[in-house]
Write an enzyme that holds these catalytic residues in place. Structure first.
Site, PDB file in Angstrom:
ATOM      1  N   CYS A   1      50.955  41.774  54.653  1.00 26.80           N
ATOM      2  CA  CYS A   1      49.791  41.465  53.811  1.00 26.80           C
ATOM      3  C   CYS A   1      48.981  40.399  54.549  1.00 26.80           C
ATOM      4  O   CYS A   1      49.196  40.161  55.738  1.00 26.80           O
ATOM      5  CB  CYS A   1      50.199  41.034  52.406  1.00 26.80           C
ATOM      6  SG  CYS A   1      51.012  39.438  52.265  1.00 26.80           S
TER       7      CYS A   1
ATOM      8  N   ASN B   1      51.312  36.554  53.902  1.00 24.73           N
ATOM      9  CA  ASN B   1      52.778  36.651  53.892  1.00 24.73           C
ATOM     10  C   ASN B   1      53.415  35.659  52.920  1.00 24.73           C
ATOM     11  O   ASN B   1      54.458  35.085  53.185  1.00 24.73           O
ATOM     12  CB  ASN B   1      53.346  36.483  55.305  1.00 24.73           C
ATOM     13  CG  ASN B   1      54.815  36.863  55.431  1.00 24.73           C
ATOM     14  OD1 ASN B   1      55.552  36.220  56.164  1.00 24.73           O
ATOM     15  ND2 ASN B   1      55.263  37.883  54.731  1.00 24.73           N
TER      16      ASN B   1
ATOM     17  N   CYS C   1      52.763  36.433  49.210  1.00 24.73           N
ATOM     18  CA  CYS C   1      52.751  37.110  47.902  1.00 24.73           C
ATOM     19  C   CYS C   1      53.268  38.538  48.005  1.00 24.73           C
ATOM     20  O   CYS C   1      54.413  38.822  47.685  1.00 24.73           O
ATOM     21  CB  CYS C   1      51.353  37.116  47.287  1.00 24.73           C
ATOM     22  SG  CYS C   1      50.684  35.483  46.903  1.00 24.73           S
ATOM     23  N   ARG C   2      52.420  39.438  48.469  1.00 26.28           N
ATOM     24  CA  ARG C   2      52.739  40.866  48.435  1.00 26.28           C
ATOM     25  C   ARG C   2      53.820  41.278  49.419  1.00 26.28           C
ATOM     26  O   ARG C   2      54.786  41.953  49.037  1.00 26.28           O
ATOM     27  CB  ARG C   2      51.474  41.691  48.688  1.00 26.28           C
ATOM     28  CG  ARG C   2      50.435  41.503  47.612  1.00 26.28           C
ATOM     29  CD  ARG C   2      49.127  42.158  47.979  1.00 26.28           C
ATOM     30  NE  ARG C   2      48.483  41.423  49.067  1.00 26.28           N
ATOM     31  CZ  ARG C   2      47.424  41.826  49.725  1.00 26.28           C
ATOM     32  NH1 ARG C   2      46.871  42.991  49.429  1.00 26.28           N
ATOM     33  NH2 ARG C   2      46.886  41.088  50.680  1.00 26.28           N
ATOM     34  N   SER C   3      53.672  40.916  50.687  1.00 26.57           N
ATOM     35  CA  SER C   3      54.649  41.409  51.670  1.00 26.57           C
ATOM     36  C   SER C   3      56.045  40.822  51.480  1.00 26.57           C
ATOM     37  O   SER C   3      57.032  41.561  51.613  1.00 26.57           O
ATOM     38  CB  SER C   3      54.147  41.237  53.099  1.00 26.57           C
ATOM     39  OG  SER C   3      53.834  39.913  53.403  1.00 26.57           O
TER      40      SER C   3
ATOM     41  N   ASP D   1      45.843  41.806  46.000  1.00 22.53           N
ATOM     42  CA  ASP D   1      46.274  40.441  46.287  1.00 22.53           C
ATOM     43  C   ASP D   1      46.208  39.609  45.000  1.00 22.53           C
ATOM     44  O   ASP D   1      45.120  39.413  44.459  1.00 22.53           O
ATOM     45  CB  ASP D   1      45.374  39.839  47.357  1.00 22.53           C
ATOM     46  CG  ASP D   1      45.903  38.523  47.904  1.00 22.53           C
ATOM     47  OD1 ASP D   1      46.803  37.919  47.277  1.00 22.53           O
ATOM     48  OD2 ASP D   1      45.406  38.093  48.956  1.00 22.53           O
TER      49      ASP D   1
END
Length: 152
Positions: free
Chosen positions: A7, A10, A12-14, A118
């Site tokens: 993401c 690095n 939140c999402r990933s 995001d």
């Protein structure tokens, strides 16, 4: 096999996708054959733990992100990983721009059939939405990876 989630920062999402996929691979008995990691295309959060909101929402569903630390995509990742999965179209475009010229080991593609939004600037609902998208998509990736390994 090695899989990299990517993401922007690095945090939140990933890392959420990393932890969820790792847990689902463990449950499927594939964790010993597949390594999962995560990176960001940006350098703002290198060495930092995932966002506290990501950690909290993931923990509520049984995923532990506390040991993860932010990293940035490097050229070596395109040779180290078999599969690099972007959380959205912008991250995919960044990865395609960062990919080394010539042959690389990694297949680069989107993680999900829809972009994983995001949640960083939003509220709790955004972090829940990330998990709502990442969990079923990770189930699909477990099946896909099992097929690739010839174990399904």
């Amino acid at each position: 096999m090695k899989v990299l989630m990517v993401c922007l920062g690095n945090i939140c999402r990933s890392p959420t996708a990393e932890a969820v996929l790792r847990a689902k691979l463990e449950a499927a008995g594939l964790a010993h054959r597949i390594t999962v990691d995560s990176d960001g295309t940006g350098d703002w959060h290198i060495g930092n733990p995932p966002d506290s909101r990501s950690q909290r929402h993931a923990a509520q569903r049984g995923y532990d992100l506390s040991a993860l630390r932010g990293r940035q995509v490097a050229e070596a990742d395109f040779h180290r990983f078999d599969l690099i999965l972007a959380m959205d179209d912008a991250n995919l475009a960044d990865l395609q721009r960062l990919a080394p010229e010539g042959a690389s080991r990694a297949e680069v593609r989107l993680f999900a059939p829809v972009e994983v939004p995001d949640p960083y600037t939003g509220g709790a609902a955004g972090f829940e939405q990330v998990l709502d998208l990442v969990e079923p998509t990770s189930d699909t990736w477990v099946q896909n990876l099992a097929t690739r390994l010839g174990t399904s």
